[in-house]
Design an enzyme around this catalytic site. Structure first.
Site: not given
Ligand code: NDP
Length: 245
Positions: A138, A151
């Site tokens: 990501s 995350y």
């Protein structure tokens, strides 16, 4: 293009489903893994109208389950040319809320799921003397922000795991390529599964303003697969043109 056997985790929605459709349209044999069998069955039926697919209900946080997905690919199509680790989730929240369950789920799926995918298929790729991993990280692997600590940590781990694997396979001359893909905001089910409602509201507004189609991620992944075997596209970062961070 050569026809390839491609295993995709997280294939029941979003980026994984978009990749599966495009790669099957391009003539590859795709093997779909995720937990929701109804979604997998529906997608596999749809793909089989125009191409070839099979599926196995898979929990990537469980090594035995992930190995069973690999075995499905071998039983059905005889090899594993590409393994795409797309399963993941993003229940972000501030540390002060102590959402320990969410932290552990992200670690189990986003990090251990990728490791389980590698463990389930690397020996096969080494025997074949060819293969490719595509690990979805990501833009959050490159930067973090309030609420996103765990995350981002899991996605930075995916980045590091991918780079070390690339170096090992290059040194071994195994023919195994590694590609880490870092998308920005992509319009999928990801935000709908955020458990902190305040954080989710903010994210929904952000995604509504910026998010682009998962087809865009599928296209760049297909490009990395379709490169000649002597060339690895090792890292892809893509985001909506107007997304700043
Ligand atoms: P979705 O929520 O649409 O898809 C997530 C997929 O992961 C689903 O197919 C889900 O299937 C699967 N999954 C979740 N837990 C497990 C598990 N334990 N075992 C097997 N499969 C599991 O989101 P995206 O398509 O957006 O997410 C795909 C990847 O892309 C994730 O790694 C995400 O972090 C990453 N990403 C997404 C971005 C975005 O903006 N959308 C941006 C950057 C990265 P099921 O529930 O059926 O098991």
């Amino acid at each position: 293009m050569d026809k390839k056997v491609i295993v995709i985790t997280g294939a029941s929605s979003g980026i994984g489903a978009a990749i599966a459709k495009l790669l099957a349209e391009q003539g590859n044999q795709v093997v779909l893994g995720a937990r929701r069998e109804d979604r997998l069955q529906q997608l596999s039926n749809e793909i089989n109208q125009v191409g070839e697919s099979t599926y196995a209900v898979t929990d990537v946080s469980d090594l035995a389950s992930t190995k069973a997905l690999a075995q499905t690919a071998l039983d059905e199509f005889g090899r594993i040319d590409v393994w795409i680790n797309a399963a993941g989730l993003m229940p972000q929240s501030p540390f002060s809320e102590g959402r320990v369950k969410d932290w552990n789920t992200m670690i189990d799926v986003n990090i251990k799921g990728v490791l389980n995918g590698i463990e389930s298929s690397l020996s096969t790729m080494r025997e074949q003397k060819t293969g490719q991993y595509i690990n979805i990280a990501s833009v959050a692997a490159h930067n973090t922000h309030a609420n996103g600590g765990v995350y981002s940590a899991t996605k930075a781990a995916v980045w590091m795991i991918s780079e070390a694997l690339r170096q090992e396979e290059a040194a071994a001359k195994s023919g195994v390529r590694v590609t880490v893909v870092s998308p920005g905001a992509i319009n999928t089910e990801l935000v709908s599964k955020v458990t902190d409602k305040n954080v989710q509201e903010g994210m929904e507004a952000f995604y509504k303003a910026f998010a682009i189609s998962p087809d865009r991620v599928a296209k760049v992944i297909a490009q990395s697969i379709n490169m000649p075997a002597d060339t690895g596209i090792n890292e892809i970062v893509l985001r909506p043109t107007n997304q700043i961070g």
